[in-house]
Scaffold this motif. Sequence first.
Motif, PDB file in Angstrom:
ATOM      1  N   LEU A  82      29.121  88.197  33.908  1.00 51.35           N
ATOM      2  CA  LEU A  82      28.706  86.800  33.770  1.00 51.35           C
ATOM      3  C   LEU A  82      29.919  85.872  33.746  1.00 51.35           C
ATOM      4  O   LEU A  82      29.908  84.795  34.350  1.00 51.35           O
ATOM      5  CB  LEU A  82      27.873  86.611  32.498  1.00 51.35           C
ATOM      6  N   ALA A  83      30.981  86.294  33.068  1.00 49.48           N
ATOM      7  CA  ALA A  83      32.197  85.477  33.019  1.00 49.48           C
ATOM      8  C   ALA A  83      32.818  85.342  34.401  1.00 49.48           C
ATOM      9  O   ALA A  83      33.290  84.264  34.779  1.00 49.48           O
ATOM     10  CB  ALA A  83      33.205  86.089  32.046  1.00 49.48           C
ATOM     11  N   ALA A  84      32.809  86.423  35.182  1.00 49.93           N
ATOM     12  CA  ALA A  84      33.360  86.362  36.543  1.00 49.93           C
ATOM     13  C   ALA A  84      32.573  85.370  37.381  1.00 49.93           C
ATOM     14  O   ALA A  84      33.150  84.572  38.131  1.00 49.93           O
ATOM     15  CB  ALA A  84      33.335  87.751  37.187  1.00 49.93           C
ATOM     16  N   TRP A  85      31.245  85.382  37.253  1.00 53.53           N
ATOM     17  CA  TRP A  85      30.420  84.427  38.000  1.00 53.53           C
ATOM     18  C   TRP A  85      30.734  83.007  37.546  1.00 53.53           C
ATOM     19  O   TRP A  85      30.901  82.102  38.358  1.00 53.53           O
ATOM     20  CB  TRP A  85      28.931  84.733  37.794  1.00 53.53           C
ATOM     21  N   MET A  86      30.831  82.812  36.235  1.00 54.99           N
ATOM     22  CA  MET A  86      31.124  81.490  35.694  1.00 54.99           C
ATOM     23  C   MET A  86      32.463  80.972  36.228  1.00 54.99           C
ATOM     24  O   MET A  86      32.567  79.831  36.679  1.00 54.99           O
ATOM     25  CB  MET A  86      31.175  81.536  34.170  1.00 54.99           C
ATOM     26  N   HIS A  87      33.492  81.829  36.198  1.00 54.82           N
ATOM     27  CA  HIS A  87      34.808  81.411  36.661  1.00 54.82           C
ATOM     28  C   HIS A  87      34.803  81.134  38.166  1.00 54.82           C
ATOM     29  O   HIS A  87      35.448  80.191  38.629  1.00 54.82           O
ATOM     30  CB  HIS A  87      35.869  82.448  36.300  1.00 54.82           C
ATOM     31  N   GLY A  88      34.062  81.933  38.909  1.00 58.09           N
ATOM     32  CA  GLY A  88      33.933  81.674  40.345  1.00 58.09           C
ATOM     33  C   GLY A  88      33.269  80.336  40.602  1.00 58.09           C
ATOM     34  O   GLY A  88      33.663  79.583  41.486  1.00 58.09           O
ATOM     35  N   ARG A  89      32.271  80.017  39.783  1.00 56.08           N
ATOM     36  CA  ARG A  89      31.575  78.737  39.913  1.00 56.08           C
ATOM     37  C   ARG A  89      32.490  77.580  39.535  1.00 56.08           C
ATOM     38  O   ARG A  89      32.577  76.574  40.218  1.00 56.08           O
ATOM     39  CB  ARG A  89      30.317  78.750  39.033  1.00 56.08           C
ATOM     40  N   LEU A  90      33.210  77.721  38.418  1.00 52.69           N
ATOM     41  CA  LEU A  90      34.121  76.674  37.965  1.00 52.69           C
ATOM     42  C   LEU A  90      35.267  76.446  38.942  1.00 52.69           C
ATOM     43  O   LEU A  90      35.758  75.330  39.083  1.00 52.69           O
ATOM     44  CB  LEU A  90      34.679  77.012  36.575  1.00 52.69           C
ATOM     45  N   ALA A  91      35.674  77.515  39.620  1.00 52.98           N
ATOM     46  CA  ALA A  91      36.764  77.403  40.585  1.00 52.98           C
ATOM     47  C   ALA A  91      36.274  76.863  41.922  1.00 52.98           C
ATOM     48  O   ALA A  91      37.064  76.651  42.832  1.00 52.98           O
ATOM     49  CB  ALA A  91      37.434  78.769  40.790  1.00 52.98           C
ATOM     50  N   GLY A  92      34.967  76.636  42.043  1.00 55.49           N
ATOM     51  CA  GLY A  92      34.419  76.102  43.278  1.00 55.49           C
ATOM     52  C   GLY A  92      34.201  77.150  44.352  1.00 55.49           C
ATOM     53  O   GLY A  92      34.007  76.821  45.515  1.00 55.49           O
ATOM     54  N   LEU A  93      34.209  78.428  43.972  1.00 60.71           N
ATOM     55  CA  LEU A  93      34.021  79.506  44.935  1.00 60.71           C
ATOM     56  C   LEU A  93      32.557  79.857  45.122  1.00 60.71           C
ATOM     57  O   LEU A  93      32.178  80.449  46.114  1.00 60.71           O
ATOM     58  CB  LEU A  93      34.783  80.760  44.489  1.00 60.71           C
ATOM     59  N   ILE A  94      31.730  79.501  44.140  1.00 59.04           N
ATOM     60  CA  ILE A  94      30.302  79.761  44.202  1.00 59.04           C
ATOM     61  C   ILE A  94      29.614  78.408  44.157  1.00 59.04           C
ATOM     62  O   ILE A  94      29.818  77.630  43.220  1.00 59.04           O
ATOM     63  CB  ILE A  94      29.836  80.638  43.024  1.00 59.04           C
ATOM     64  N   ASP A  95      28.835  78.120  45.179  1.00 58.15           N
ATOM     65  CA  ASP A  95      28.146  76.842  45.256  1.00 58.15           C
ATOM     66  C   ASP A  95      26.852  76.891  44.461  1.00 58.15           C
ATOM     67  O   ASP A  95      26.283  77.950  44.248  1.00 58.15           O
ATOM     68  CB  ASP A  95      27.802  76.498  46.712  1.00 58.15           C
ATOM     69  N   GLY A  96      26.396  75.747  44.054  1.00 54.99           N
ATOM     70  CA  GLY A  96      25.119  75.651  43.366  1.00 54.99           C
ATOM     71  C   GLY A  96      25.158  74.577  42.317  1.00 54.99           C
ATOM     72  O   GLY A  96      26.214  74.077  41.939  1.00 54.99           O
ATOM     73  N   HIS A  97      23.972  74.245  41.844  1.00 54.23           N
ATOM     74  CA  HIS A  97      23.840  73.197  40.837  1.00 54.23           C
ATOM     75  C   HIS A  97      24.230  73.760  39.481  1.00 54.23           C
ATOM     76  O   HIS A  97      23.843  74.860  39.124  1.00 54.23           O
ATOM     77  CB  HIS A  97      22.397  72.703  40.801  1.00 54.23           C
ATOM     78  N   CYS A  98      24.993  73.014  38.740  1.00 58.74           N
ATOM     79  CA  CYS A  98      25.386  73.436  37.400  1.00 58.74           C
ATOM     80  C   CYS A  98      25.131  72.284  36.452  1.00 58.74           C
ATOM     81  O   CYS A  98      25.708  71.218  36.603  1.00 58.74           O
ATOM     82  CB  CYS A  98      26.860  73.830  37.375  1.00 58.74           C
ATOM     83  N   GLN A  99      24.246  72.491  35.492  1.00 54.28           N
ATOM     84  CA  GLN A  99      23.942  71.479  34.496  1.00 54.28           C
ATOM     85  C   GLN A  99      24.864  71.671  33.320  1.00 54.28           C
ATOM     86  O   GLN A  99      25.070  72.799  32.866  1.00 54.28           O
ATOM     87  CB  GLN A  99      22.513  71.642  34.002  1.00 54.28           C
ATOM     88  N   THR A 100      25.419  70.619  32.818  1.00 48.63           N
ATOM     89  CA  THR A 100      26.220  70.715  31.598  1.00 48.63           C
ATOM     90  C   THR A 100      25.559  69.861  30.541  1.00 48.63           C
ATOM     91  O   THR A 100      25.271  68.700  30.744  1.00 48.63           O
ATOM     92  CB  THR A 100      27.666  70.241  31.831  1.00 48.63           C
ATOM     93  N   ASN A 101      25.286  70.480  29.429  1.00 44.90           N
ATOM     94  CA  ASN A 101      24.707  69.784  28.291  1.00 44.90           C
ATOM     95  C   ASN A 101      25.682  69.889  27.131  1.00 44.90           C
ATOM     96  O   ASN A 101      26.090  70.983  26.784  1.00 44.90           O
ATOM     97  CB  ASN A 101      23.369  70.414  27.855  1.00 44.90           C
ATOM     98  N   SER A 102      26.022  68.796  26.551  1.00 46.60           N
ATOM     99  CA  SER A 102      26.877  68.842  25.360  1.00 46.60           C
ATOM    100  C   SER A 102      25.999  68.635  24.132  1.00 46.60           C
ATOM    101  O   SER A 102      25.756  67.517  23.702  1.00 46.60           O
ATOM    102  CB  SER A 102      27.978  67.792  25.435  1.00 46.60           C
ATOM    103  N   ALA A 103      25.444  69.750  23.663  1.00 41.93           N
ATOM    104  CA  ALA A 103      24.532  69.676  22.530  1.00 41.93           C
ATOM    105  C   ALA A 103      25.169  70.302  21.323  1.00 41.93           C
ATOM    106  O   ALA A 103      26.020  71.104  21.391  1.00 41.93           O
ATOM    107  CB  ALA A 103      23.227  70.385  22.845  1.00 41.93           C
TER     108      ALA A 103
END
Length: 103
Positions: A82-103
Amino acid sequence: MTKRGKVQREHFNYFYDLMKQIEWDLHQEVLDAKRIPAAWHEIANAKGQAKKVRLTIRIDADVVRFFRRFGRGYQSRMNDVLAAWMHGRLAGLIDGHCQTNSA
């Protein structure tokens, strides 16, 4: 070379194609920018600083069986995936919608 069955070949081919695409994306971003992206440094520095949170989650039975076959520490390995996917997403390597909630 190891002889693979039909299912192994299908998964191997899928994984191989996916890894080639990721490798291309990684190289292309570095080549386009002519430097290592700043987000990569932030990701590398942040790894290991996150605390663990207890969570109840529903995961497909076959996924759990797969990770449990590796024995002790399977939950940490699931977290690593899961962390590898997250880092790939944050690095812009994995496309897709990402919602950020600061709760």
